[in-house]
Write a protein that holds these residues in place. Structure first.
Motif, PDB file in Angstrom:
ATOM      1  N   TYR A 169      43.773  17.108   4.750  1.00 32.24           N
ATOM      2  CA  TYR A 169      42.775  16.585   5.696  1.00 32.24           C
ATOM      3  C   TYR A 169      43.155  16.913   7.143  1.00 32.24           C
ATOM      4  CZ  TYR A 169      39.918  13.111   8.150  1.00 32.24           C
ATOM      5  OH  TYR A 169      39.043  12.481   9.002  1.00 32.24           O
ATOM      6  N   LEU A 170      44.443  16.727   7.515  1.00 34.73           N
ATOM      7  CA  LEU A 170      44.874  16.966   8.888  1.00 34.73           C
ATOM      8  C   LEU A 170      44.719  18.426   9.284  1.00 34.73           C
ATOM      9  CD1 LEU A 170      48.061  14.706   9.197  1.00 34.73           C
ATOM     10  CD2 LEU A 170      45.859  14.361  10.280  1.00 34.73           C
ATOM     11  N   ASP A 171      45.046  19.359   8.368  1.00 36.60           N
ATOM     12  CA  ASP A 171      44.903  20.774   8.682  1.00 36.60           C
ATOM     13  C   ASP A 171      43.447  21.122   8.983  1.00 36.60           C
ATOM     14  OD1 ASP A 171      47.594  21.140   8.282  1.00 36.60           O
ATOM     15  OD2 ASP A 171      47.389  21.676   6.170  1.00 36.60           O
ATOM     16  N   THR A 172      42.552  20.625   8.154  1.00 38.46           N
ATOM     17  CA  THR A 172      41.126  20.904   8.351  1.00 38.46           C
ATOM     18  C   THR A 172      40.624  20.317   9.664  1.00 38.46           C
ATOM     19  OG1 THR A 172      40.835  20.818   5.944  1.00 38.46           O
ATOM     20  CG2 THR A 172      38.849  20.699   7.293  1.00 38.46           C
ATOM     21  N   LYS A 173      40.988  19.051   9.936  1.00 39.32           N
ATOM     22  CA  LYS A 173      40.527  18.390  11.157  1.00 39.32           C
ATOM     23  C   LYS A 173      41.128  19.046  12.399  1.00 39.32           C
ATOM     24  CE  LYS A 173      38.363  15.207  11.628  1.00 39.32           C
ATOM     25  NZ  LYS A 173      36.919  15.052  11.878  1.00 39.32           N
ATOM     26  N   ARG A 174      42.402  19.501  12.305  1.00 42.94           N
ATOM     27  CA  ARG A 174      43.025  20.144  13.459  1.00 42.94           C
ATOM     28  C   ARG A 174      42.261  21.405  13.867  1.00 42.94           C
ATOM     29  NH1 ARG A 174      46.529  23.354  11.663  1.00 42.94           N
ATOM     30  NH2 ARG A 174      47.906  21.770  10.747  1.00 42.94           N
ATOM     31  N   MET A 175      41.970  22.261  12.890  1.00 42.81           N
ATOM     32  CA  MET A 175      41.241  23.497  13.183  1.00 42.81           C
ATOM     33  C   MET A 175      39.849  23.203  13.730  1.00 42.81           C
ATOM     34  SD  MET A 175      42.388  26.079  10.111  1.00 42.81           S
ATOM     35  CE  MET A 175      41.964  24.963   8.743  1.00 42.81           C
ATOM     36  N   GLU A 176      39.211  22.177  13.193  1.00 40.47           N
ATOM     37  CA  GLU A 176      37.883  21.801  13.673  1.00 40.47           C
ATOM     38  C   GLU A 176      37.925  21.307  15.111  1.00 40.47           C
ATOM     39  OE1 GLU A 176      34.596  18.286  12.813  1.00 40.47           O
ATOM     40  OE2 GLU A 176      35.979  18.875  11.195  1.00 40.47           O
ATOM     41  N   CYS A 177      38.924  20.446  15.426  1.00 44.25           N
ATOM     42  CA  CYS A 177      39.046  19.893  16.782  1.00 44.25           C
ATOM     43  C   CYS A 177      39.431  20.968  17.791  1.00 44.25           C
ATOM     44  CB  CYS A 177      40.072  18.759  16.792  1.00 44.25           C
ATOM     45  SG  CYS A 177      39.571  17.284  15.890  1.00 44.25           S
ATOM     46  N   GLN A 178      40.308  21.892  17.390  1.00 42.68           N
ATOM     47  CA  GLN A 178      40.669  22.987  18.283  1.00 42.68           C
ATOM     48  C   GLN A 178      39.446  23.841  18.617  1.00 42.68           C
ATOM     49  OE1 GLN A 178      43.856  25.139  16.374  1.00 42.68           O
ATOM     50  NE2 GLN A 178      45.448  23.751  17.130  1.00 42.68           N
ATOM     51  N   ARG A 179      38.654  24.138  17.613  1.00 43.12           N
ATOM     52  CA  ARG A 179      37.456  24.955  17.819  1.00 43.12           C
ATOM     53  C   ARG A 179      36.461  24.238  18.735  1.00 43.12           C
ATOM     54  NH1 ARG A 179      36.495  25.456  13.007  1.00 43.12           N
ATOM     55  NH2 ARG A 179      34.857  23.872  12.721  1.00 43.12           N
ATOM     56  N   ASN A 180      36.274  22.945  18.521  1.00 47.53           N
ATOM     57  CA  ASN A 180      35.328  22.186  19.349  1.00 47.53           C
ATOM     58  C   ASN A 180      35.771  22.118  20.804  1.00 47.53           C
ATOM     59  OD1 ASN A 180      33.770  21.689  17.089  1.00 47.53           O
ATOM     60  ND2 ASN A 180      34.640  19.665  16.706  1.00 47.53           N
ATOM     61  N   LEU A 181      37.088  21.931  21.032  1.00 46.44           N
ATOM     62  CA  LEU A 181      37.582  21.833  22.407  1.00 46.44           C
ATOM     63  C   LEU A 181      37.460  23.172  23.130  1.00 46.44           C
ATOM     64  CD1 LEU A 181      38.854  20.075  24.569  1.00 46.44           C
ATOM     65  CD2 LEU A 181      41.115  20.643  23.651  1.00 46.44           C
ATOM     66  N   LYS A 182      37.675  24.274  22.415  1.00 44.47           N
ATOM     67  CA  LYS A 182      37.530  25.597  23.033  1.00 44.47           C
ATOM     68  C   LYS A 182      36.067  25.890  23.380  1.00 44.47           C
ATOM     69  CE  LYS A 182      41.571  27.612  20.728  1.00 44.47           C
ATOM     70  NZ  LYS A 182      42.027  28.581  19.687  1.00 44.47           N
ATOM     71  N   GLU A 183      35.163  25.421  22.531  1.00 50.63           N
ATOM     72  CA  GLU A 183      33.738  25.679  22.772  1.00 50.63           C
ATOM     73  C   GLU A 183      33.177  24.778  23.857  1.00 50.63           C
ATOM     74  OE1 GLU A 183      31.905  25.131  19.011  1.00 50.63           O
ATOM     75  OE2 GLU A 183      32.687  27.001  18.136  1.00 50.63           O
ATOM     76  N   GLU A 184      33.610  23.519  23.885  1.00 47.21           N
ATOM     77  CA  GLU A 184      33.089  22.555  24.858  1.00 47.21           C
ATOM     78  C   GLU A 184      34.221  21.660  25.349  1.00 47.21           C
ATOM     79  OE1 GLU A 184      29.426  19.304  25.280  1.00 47.21           O
ATOM     80  OE2 GLU A 184      30.033  20.069  23.303  1.00 47.21           O
ATOM     81  N   THR A 185      34.641  21.877  26.583  1.00 45.93           N
ATOM     82  CA  THR A 185      35.768  21.134  27.145  1.00 45.93           C
ATOM     83  C   THR A 185      35.277  19.807  27.713  1.00 45.93           C
ATOM     84  OG1 THR A 185      36.797  23.254  27.726  1.00 45.93           O
ATOM     85  CG2 THR A 185      37.736  21.277  28.706  1.00 45.93           C
ATOM     86  N   VAL A 186      35.251  18.801  26.877  1.00 40.70           N
ATOM     87  CA  VAL A 186      34.830  17.461  27.289  1.00 40.70           C
ATOM     88  C   VAL A 186      35.870  16.452  26.820  1.00 40.70           C
ATOM     89  CG1 VAL A 186      32.368  17.983  27.308  1.00 40.70           C
ATOM     90  CG2 VAL A 186      33.437  17.208  25.193  1.00 40.70           C
ATOM     91  N   LYS A 187      35.814  15.247  27.407  1.00 40.88           N
ATOM     92  CA  LYS A 187      36.814  14.216  27.101  1.00 40.88           C
ATOM     93  C   LYS A 187      36.807  13.831  25.622  1.00 40.88           C
ATOM     94  CE  LYS A 187      35.133  11.617  30.351  1.00 40.88           C
ATOM     95  NZ  LYS A 187      34.868  10.463  31.239  1.00 40.88           N
ATOM     96  N   LYS A 188      35.639  13.795  25.023  1.00 44.62           N
ATOM     97  CA  LYS A 188      35.531  13.378  23.622  1.00 44.62           C
ATOM     98  C   LYS A 188      36.291  14.335  22.706  1.00 44.62           C
ATOM     99  CE  LYS A 188      32.068  12.319  20.073  1.00 44.62           C
ATOM    100  NZ  LYS A 188      30.614  12.269  19.762  1.00 44.62           N
ATOM    101  N   ASN A 189      36.118  15.640  22.893  1.00 40.71           N
ATOM    102  CA  ASN A 189      36.805  16.631  22.063  1.00 40.71           C
ATOM    103  C   ASN A 189      38.299  16.639  22.339  1.00 40.71           C
ATOM    104  OD1 ASN A 189      34.373  17.368  20.928  1.00 40.71           O
ATOM    105  ND2 ASN A 189      34.035  19.091  22.317  1.00 40.71           N
ATOM    106  N   TRP A 190      38.672  16.429  23.614  1.00 40.81           N
ATOM    107  CA  TRP A 190      40.097  16.382  23.965  1.00 40.81           C
ATOM    108  C   TRP A 190      40.772  15.201  23.263  1.00 40.81           C
ATOM    109  CZ3 TRP A 190      44.074  13.586  25.818  1.00 40.81           C
ATOM    110  CH2 TRP A 190      45.171  14.257  26.355  1.00 40.81           C
ATOM    111  N   ALA A 191      40.119  14.048  23.288  1.00 40.16           N
ATOM    112  CA  ALA A 191      40.697  12.847  22.670  1.00 40.16           C
ATOM    113  C   ALA A 191      40.849  13.012  21.160  1.00 40.16           C
ATOM    114  CB  ALA A 191      39.835  11.632  22.985  1.00 40.16           C
ATOM    115  N   LYS A 192      39.867  13.649  20.505  1.00 31.74           N
ATOM    116  CA  LYS A 192      39.957  13.844  19.054  1.00 31.74           C
ATOM    117  C   LYS A 192      41.145  14.732  18.683  1.00 31.74           C
ATOM    118  CE  LYS A 192      35.091  13.158  17.774  1.00 31.74           C
ATOM    119  NZ  LYS A 192      33.877  13.795  17.194  1.00 31.74           N
ATOM    120  N   LEU A 193      41.332  15.830  19.416  1.00 27.68           N
ATOM    121  CA  LEU A 193      42.465  16.711  19.131  1.00 27.68           C
ATOM    122  C   LEU A 193      43.793  16.014  19.424  1.00 27.68           C
ATOM    123  CD1 LEU A 193      43.552  19.454  18.292  1.00 27.68           C
ATOM    124  CD2 LEU A 193      43.271  20.235  20.660  1.00 27.68           C
ATOM    125  N   ALA A 194      43.834  15.205  20.481  1.00 31.87           N
ATOM    126  CA  ALA A 194      45.060  14.463  20.822  1.00 31.87           C
ATOM    127  C   ALA A 194      45.439  13.494  19.702  1.00 31.87           C
ATOM    128  CB  ALA A 194      44.877  13.711  22.136  1.00 31.87           C
TER     129      ALA A 194
END
Length: 587
Positions: A329-354
């Motif tokens: 689960y963590l591997d899948t979510k990590r790749m998803e969060c990294q992709r989202n933060l690169k596409e849209e740099t917002v606080k919500k995506n940053w917090a999820k990856l953190a």
């Protein structure tokens, strides 16, 4: 000040405002300022504006509010007098129901302050405030006057406390404030310890609140009068929930904490009394401490410790399962969060990856969640990148050399100020580098920890994140996934691996605790180990075959509980030996 009306229902205009320059009350402040203080800063610029203009009215209103606020602050400090609110109320109100607006300095009701702040004509002043909690009432509390002989930074820590009856006791009781300031002087430089300081003050206030309810103890200084010791014991037992029938505490840990708190308060008061030369207080505190040494264990500690110990008996000792820890689960979510933060740099995506990265680092390193959560930004950015020493490299195998290049190592502050390491695999390092690159774009502060919350000085709590992810990842036993249980799992499995003493020392050092703590608290007395290994010794003893396994360790002993014990015909049984002994005694 309440709103008054005439007999016919018309309003009585009797409200007076206090001058910011001469501190006297006047019903028509604009006229007074124009007549007496026209040359003062602020008044001069206001009078230059055209009469009836909005700008003139706003500037004079601000000067009027400043005078009222200075008067209100004096009344609040003295504890007596008439407060001047921004708007008069039809019903009498208490001072605790009001707060000053940090913009226009008007004195308004707490419940309506948020509505006023939205339309306040000086709201632009809020933009310069230091980031932190953004709640209107919390910001308004900082504008209140600081009590005499209290550190301003410490008072801000007190105001951050949840406002209830316990908080009111903390803010009004001098002994609790002295105790809190003593802790603040020791730990105040560490922002993460502020909640600990508030907790200690609240614990002490709860006992005082109970003493007041019983009508025996009015102030905390009454706790240290020797004659009141039975009442102190009674208050502590009630707060901790002692069942008089079974002598079991509902919250035994609280009973122990309250004992430590009262002893620390006694030490602080004794020092204060020595400085001021108050012999009576010195005598009472010393007698109280002597009584505590004899009676506290008898009346409180013994029950609390027994309650804690018995609660652990036959309690299920859960340790994580390998299949849950290896969950993808963590591997899948990590790749998803990294992709989202690169596409849209917002606080919500940053917090999820953190959050995902924080969870990965804690689980992989079996580290205490608080240690990783408080990791500073410098700890990561200044991490060691030096190569292995050539002399040390000679003693390493090829696999160990590859591992040194594969991992990155960070040193952070652990428990009791210890330096503890954290190992990062490339995936974790890439996530953390991505977080650092987008700090500025996501409103992160320079003072923030590595896993800080956007626009605040706080950090994400690893324990809550692990608990939530454990429930969402489909783990079979989510309750077994926590930082403490993961550490105990590692210590227990090291026992299965049969590591050498020096290897166990290295493992305990990596986990950030002493070898004694490792063996006594972290390495669980796992039932499987007792059933599988110690049972072999018991079977061998029962069958009288222990001598057959001389000079063997537990792993080398092989004995089947299903095999029936065979009797060797060439050897004497115990009955034959007893019979021979009886015959010899008769002859």
């Amino acid at each position: 000040m309440t709103l008054k009306k005439k007999g016919d229902g018309r309003r009585v205009y009797n409200k007076r405002h206090y001058c910011a320059f001469c501190s006297k009350p006047y019903s028509k402040m604009a006229c007074h300022l124009e007549a007496k203080h026209s040359d003062m800063p602020g008044v001069e610029s206001a009078l230059k504006c055209p009469k009836g203009s909005k700008e003139r009215r706003l500037q004079l209103s601000l000067i009027r509010n400043k005078g009222n606020r200075a008067h209100n602050n004096k009344i609040i400090k003295d504890g007596k007098g008439l407060l001047i609110p921004h708007q008069q109320s039809t019903k009498s109100s208490k001072a605790g129901e009001y707060l000053h607006c940090i913009n226009c300095e008007g004195y308004l009701k707490r419940k309506s302050l948020w509505r006023h702040m939205k339309r306040c004509y000086l709201s632009q002043k809020v933009k310069g405030l230091k980031p932190g909690t953004s709640r209107v009432q919390a910001v308004g509390k900082y504008a209140e006057p600081v009590p005499d002989n209290v550190n301003a930074q410490f008072w801000k820590l007190v105001l951050d406390m949840h406002q209830d009856d316990v908080a009111k006791v903390v803010q009004s009781e001098k002994c609790i404030l002295k105790f809190g300031e003593h802790l603040f002087n020791k730990h105040g430089q560490d922002v993460t310890r502020h909640e600990y300081i508030r907790q200690k003050m609240r614990e002490t206030a709860r006992v005082l609140l109970q003493g007041k309810k019983d009508g025996k103890l009015e102030t905390l200084s009454d706790f240290f009068v020797p004659a009141n010791f039975p009442h102190v014991i009674d208050a502590v037992q009630k707060v901790a929930g002692l069942d008089e029938r079974t002598n079991v505490f509902k919250t035994p840990s609280l009973a122990l904490k309250l004992g430590h708190n009262l002893k620390k308060v006694a030490n602080v008061l004794e020092c204060e009394a020595m400085i001021s030369g108050d012999e009576n207080t010195i005598h009472n505190v010393r007698i109280f401490k002597q009584i505590c040494e004899t009676r506290w264990s008898e009346c409180v500690s013994s029950y609390a410790l027994r309650s804690l110990t018995e609660a652990k008996w036959n309690a299920p000792q859960l340790i994580p399962f390998a299949e849950d820890v290896r969950n993808q689960y963590l591997d899948t979510k990590r790749m998803e969060c990294q992709r989202n933060l690169k596409e849209e740099t917002v606080k919500k995506n940053w917090a999820k990856l953190a959050k995902i990265t924080l969870c990965e680092v804690i689980i992989f390193n079996r580290r205490r969640e608080g240690e990783v959560s408080k990791m500073t930004l410098n700890a990561f950015t200044l991490r060691g990148t030096s190569v292995t020493h050539p002399d040390v490299e000679l003693a390493l195998s090829e696999l160990e050399k590859k591992l040194c290049k594969h991992f990155q190592r960070i040193e952070i502050k652990g428990k009791h100020g210890r330096k503890v390491p954290i190992l990062l695999i490339p995936d974790m390092a890439s996530s953390m580098e991505l977080l650092v690159q987008n700090l500025r774009n996501c409103d992160m502060l320079d003072e923030n920890p590595m896993f800080g919350r956007p626009q605040t000085l706080n950090h994400f709590r690893g324990s809550g994140i692990i608990r939530k992810i454990a429930q969402n990842c489909g783990a079979k036993h989510p309750g077994a996934l926590s930082s403490t249980k993961l550490r105990k799992h590692m210590a227990t499995m090291s026992k299965v691996l049969n590591l050498k003493d020096n290897e166990v020392d290295d493992l305990a050092d990596f986990l950030g605790h002493d070898i004694r703590v490792h063996r006594q608290y972290y390495r669980l007395p796992e039932g499987t180990l007792q059933l599988s290994k110690i049972s072999k010794v018991l079977l061998a003893l029962e069958r009288g075959q222990l001598s057959n396994y001389k000079e063997r360790n537990l792993d080398e002993i092989s004995i089947d509980p299903q095999d029936k014990m065979s009797v060797d015909s060439g050897s004497d049984t115990e009955e034959e030996i007893d019979s021979a002994e009886r015959d010899a005694s008769r002859s």
